[in-house]
Design an enzyme around this catalytic site. Structure first.
Site, mmCIF file in Angstrom:
data_model
loop_
_atom_site.group_PDB
_atom_site.id
_atom_site.type_symbol
_atom_site.label_atom_id
_atom_site.label_comp_id
_atom_site.label_asym_id
_atom_site.label_seq_id
_atom_site.Cartn_x
_atom_site.Cartn_y
_atom_site.Cartn_z
ATOM 1 N N ARG A 1 39.188 11.549 -34.182
ATOM 2 C CA ARG A 1 39.211 12.472 -33.039
ATOM 3 C C ARG A 1 38.208 11.961 -32.021
ATOM 4 O O ARG A 1 37.170 11.430 -32.387
ATOM 5 C CB ARG A 1 38.872 13.906 -33.422
ATOM 6 C CG ARG A 1 37.961 14.041 -34.592
ATOM 7 C CD ARG A 1 37.695 15.497 -34.983
ATOM 8 N NE ARG A 1 37.509 15.511 -36.407
ATOM 9 C CZ ARG A 1 36.481 16.115 -37.032
ATOM 10 N NH1 ARG A 1 35.600 16.812 -36.350
ATOM 11 N NH2 ARG A 1 36.369 16.035 -38.327
ATOM 12 N N SER A 2 38.523 12.127 -30.771
ATOM 13 C CA SER A 2 37.591 11.701 -29.733
ATOM 14 C C SER A 2 36.895 12.930 -29.157
ATOM 15 O O SER A 2 36.742 13.948 -29.858
ATOM 16 C CB SER A 2 38.328 10.902 -28.654
ATOM 17 O OG SER A 2 37.416 10.277 -27.782
ATOM 18 N N GLU B 1 33.483 17.705 -42.668
ATOM 19 C CA GLU B 1 32.150 18.268 -42.459
ATOM 20 C C GLU B 1 32.164 19.796 -42.422
ATOM 21 O O GLU B 1 31.107 20.422 -42.349
ATOM 22 C CB GLU B 1 31.524 17.692 -41.173
ATOM 23 C CG GLU B 1 31.973 18.326 -39.860
ATOM 24 C CD GLU B 1 33.364 17.884 -39.374
ATOM 25 O OE1 GLU B 1 34.093 17.230 -40.131
ATOM 26 O OE2 GLU B 1 33.713 18.235 -38.227
ATOM 27 N N ASP C 1 34.654 23.648 -29.674
ATOM 28 C CA ASP C 1 35.030 24.138 -30.998
ATOM 29 C C ASP C 1 34.038 25.233 -31.385
ATOM 30 O O ASP C 1 32.868 24.927 -31.539
ATOM 31 C CB ASP C 1 35.093 23.017 -32.036
ATOM 32 C CG ASP C 1 33.979 21.978 -31.889
ATOM 33 O OD1 ASP C 1 33.402 21.818 -30.804
ATOM 34 O OD2 ASP C 1 33.666 21.335 -32.898
ATOM 35 N N GLU D 1 20.825 24.295 -27.658
ATOM 36 C CA GLU D 1 22.126 23.715 -27.306
ATOM 37 C C GLU D 1 22.934 24.658 -26.425
ATOM 38 O O GLU D 1 23.812 24.230 -25.694
ATOM 39 C CB GLU D 1 22.919 23.406 -28.579
ATOM 40 C CG GLU D 1 23.122 24.632 -29.430
ATOM 41 C CD GLU D 1 24.171 24.492 -30.518
ATOM 42 O OE1 GLU D 1 24.893 23.492 -30.529
ATOM 43 O OE2 GLU D 1 24.267 25.406 -31.341
ATOM 44 N N GLU E 1 30.137 28.499 -36.252
ATOM 45 C CA GLU E 1 30.084 28.061 -37.650
ATOM 46 C C GLU E 1 28.683 27.795 -38.173
ATOM 47 O O GLU E 1 28.492 27.606 -39.353
ATOM 48 C CB GLU E 1 30.853 26.750 -37.798
ATOM 49 C CG GLU E 1 32.322 26.866 -37.565
ATOM 50 C CD GLU E 1 32.993 25.545 -37.886
ATOM 51 O OE1 GLU E 1 33.820 25.538 -38.801
ATOM 52 O OE2 GLU E 1 32.679 24.542 -37.238
#
Ligand SMILES: *[C@@H]1O[C@H](CO)[C@@H](O)[C@H](O)[C@H]1NC(C)=O
Ligand SMILES: *[C@@H]1O[C@H](CO)[C@@H](O)[C@H](O)[C@H]1NC(C)=O
Ligand SMILES: *[C@@H]1O[C@H](CO)[C@@H](O)[C@H](O)[C@H]1NC(C)=O
Ligand SMILES: *[C@@H]1O[C@H](CO)[C@@H](O)[C@H](O)[C@H]1NC(C)=O
Length: 566
Positions: A224-225, A291, A324, A519, A534
């Site tokens: 995945r990029s 992960e 995500d 973040e 998550e």
């Protein structure tokens, strides 16, 4: 209208290694039978030996993968029914894996300087002293790949890159693709040109190796990029250096990355009887994310096998988008069904921001080729840019809303919800409509996106996902602010400044309270880090620091926190 690729037109060959799946089946997330797929990964992750699923797949091997897999097979075969107890698994992992973290070593950038020139451009003394502290954080986030990874890559999930780098921070102990764009901007403003160049060279190395840039520096991210900022990294670097030799040596790799997006992530959209080729995030790999393995298995519980695989592929697509997870990718059934992460269908969306970024990439590849004297290629990229701008206008512009909106391929209509990404064509200077800045201002007011003084929220939906209300993220603030600031409207310029001031004040207030950069931030309340999703909110933090330095660079002569309560 179809747009033929220039490598066909000009008979050029840019080699892109492509992972082909057998007909009707998904390829695995990578070839590793330990870090990406297989029984060992499954048993360990489902036993939840560690608080964060990412922990296990970051652990280096003590012996070769073949030996570890053979020992695991022997252990399983020695058990009646093949089931291991949690205690046995802890013992096995302890004796065959070492703790994560040593594959990257602390590294102090040699080009770090205690007094970057940027400081002279900041009037407010409080902001100047804060910028000085943010500059010190680069030293804490510096890492180099340890010698062991280069010598024995098969023992590590970390993917080797030749140069040292800056990591985001917290659980993100390796490099990430789109994070690095904002980090590199910050490094360039901190006079750390060599470190910035080294990071760009790392990404070029990854394009050379994989044909695209993986989401992050681990083998389990390989297929995945992330939002394609490589060519924009080069633009930023060139602005600070005029290093045309570097551009000449690397342009074929910038083009190879572009080719990956056009060959692997393009989609035809039909609107009003015409067909347009645009791009989407799309990762057709139907296994749990290594992960976040147990999270993905639990989310898919109760679905049939095909639906499970499709959901896992869509979750990876969301990871590729950088968002995500988010209600932006949810495609729920008809109301009153609530939309949840299980409704993630990223590949059904033609996203505004991805196409805005690629629009910018095409324009840059045109101007880079022109500067290098490659006239034919420059014309091709210019034409591709114009084709994209027209397609963005036809497919993504919504004249009623007065803004660009994500297009849903299944519903065959726009998603009317507010996202800061809806304004990104302004920042990318792609497909400019008449009065577009004025209409964007109106849109921001109409949607009440401006009613949060701590920052622009990621969406207006409270879902508990981290790319939704109440979280605000630095890169999205920057793209909205820069888009308004680039326009010709004085009102848009004023709003850009106000939004910059709001964001700087929020980051500073939280810094003073928690002594850290985060973040993400919470737009509700009186200034706190974001939450949800998550994992716990992370400190560091690469892109947040990069964006603050950019805003201080842009508005340093005007920003004022001394007169505020911050
Ligand atoms: C795991 O999480 C629990 C509860 O949040 C905490 O008490 C414990 O210290 C954590 N363990 C590790 C190894 O981080
Ligand atoms: C790069 O070149 C341009 C045009 O010659 C010049 O205006 C600019 O100052 C140069 N920038 C640097 C960082 O040398
Ligand atoms: C788009 O449609 C054309 C035919 O109209 C086809 O040749 C092309 O492969 C399609 N592209 C994608 C990405 O589906
Ligand atoms: C910031 O604002 C305060 C009060 O509003 C004012 O006294 C001060 O001069 C301003 N500082 C700058 C650098 O503009």
């Amino acid at each position: 209208m179809l747009f033929p690729p220039y490598w066909v037109l000009l008979g050029l060959s840019i080699t892109v290694p492509v992972q082909q799946a057998a007909e009707g089946s998904f390829p695995p997330p990578c070839d590793s039978k330990i870090y990406c797929t297989g029984e060992l990964l499954k048993q360990v992750q489902l036993a939840k030996l560690f608080n964060d699923s990412k922990h296990f797949v970051d652990m280096p091997l003590r012996e070769s993968p073949e030996v570890v897999l053979e020992h695991f097979k022997q252990l399983v075969n020695s058990m009646p029914g093949g089931a291991l107890s949690k205690q046995q698994m802890v013992k096995f992992v302890g004796s065959h894996f070492s703790p994560p973290g040593n594959e990257l070593e602390p590294w102090e950038p040699p080009d770090w300087t205690s007094s970057p020139q940027l400081l002279n451009r900041i009037s407010d003394p409080k902001l100047r002293s804060w910028a000085l502290k943010l500059n010190v954080i680069w030293k804490q986030l510096g890492r180099k790949v340890s010698a062991g990874v280069k010598i024995s890559p098969q023992l590590y999930s970390l993917m080797y890159v030749p140069n040292p780098l800056i990591v985001p921070g917290g659980r993100f102990i390796e490099y990430y693709y789109w994070d690095s764009f904002w980090v590199i901007e910050g490094l360039l403003l901190s006079d750390m040109v060599a470190t910035a160049k080294g990071m760009i060279q790392n990404f070029l190395y990854l394009v050379h190796k994989f044909g695209h840039i993986p989401n992050g520096g681990r083998i389990y991210y390989e297929r995945r990029s992330q939002p394609p900022f490589l060519t924009l990294m080069m633009e930023s670097y060139l602005k600070h250096t005029n290093d045309t030799d570097f551009l000449r040596d690397s342009i074929h790799l910038l083009e190879a990355e572009y080719r990956f997006w056009q060959e692997q992530r393009a989609v035809n959209v039909s609107v009003a009887g015409k067909q347009y080729l645009l791009n989407r995030y799309n990762v057709q790999i139907g296994e749990p994310r290594p992960e976040s393995y147990s999270e993905d298995v639990e989310l898919a519980a109760g679905l049939d096998e095909e639906a499970q695989q499709n959901l896992w592929a869509e979750l990876k697509g969301a990871a590729e988008s950088g968002w995500d997870f988010s209600s932006r990718w949810f495609l729920p059934g008809p109301p009153p069904l609530p939309a949840t992460r299980q409704d993630t269908q990223t590949s059904t969306v033609v996203p505004v921001d991805l196409n805005a970024i690629l629009c910018r990439v095409e324009q840059l590849l045109a101007s880079f080729n022109k500067a290098l004297g490659n006239g034919e290629k420059a014309s091709w990229f210019q034409a591709a840019h114009e084709y994209r701008a027209a397609a963005v206008r036809a497919v993504l512009w919504n004249d009623n809303a007065g803004i660009w909106l994500d297009y849903n391929l299944v519903r065959q209509r726009h998603n009317q919800a507010f996202y800061p990404s809806n304004l990104t064509p302004l920042w990318a200077e792609c497909s400019m409509e008449a009065d577009v800045a004025k209409r964007a201002l109106h849109y921001l007011k109409e949607t009440h996106a401006l009613s949060y003084t701590n920052g622009i929220p990621t969406s207006l939906a409270h879902t508990g996902e981290q790319w939704d209300l109440p979280n605000a993220w630095a890169p999205l603030q920057y793209m909205v602010i820069a888009g308004l600031a680039k326009s010709s409207s004085p009102q848009a310029h004023d709003l850009a400044f106000t939004l910059a001031q709001n964001w700087v004040r929020t980051n500073l207030a939280v810094y003073e309270k928690y002594h850290a950069m985060f973040e993400k931030y919470d737009v509700e309340g009186d200034g706190k880090p974001g939450s949800g999703g998550e994992y716990e909110v992370q400190v560091g933090f690469g892109w947040t620091n990069g964006v603050i330095l950019q805003l201080l660079d842009f508005y340093g002569d005007r920003l004022n926190v001394t007169g505020s309560e911050a």
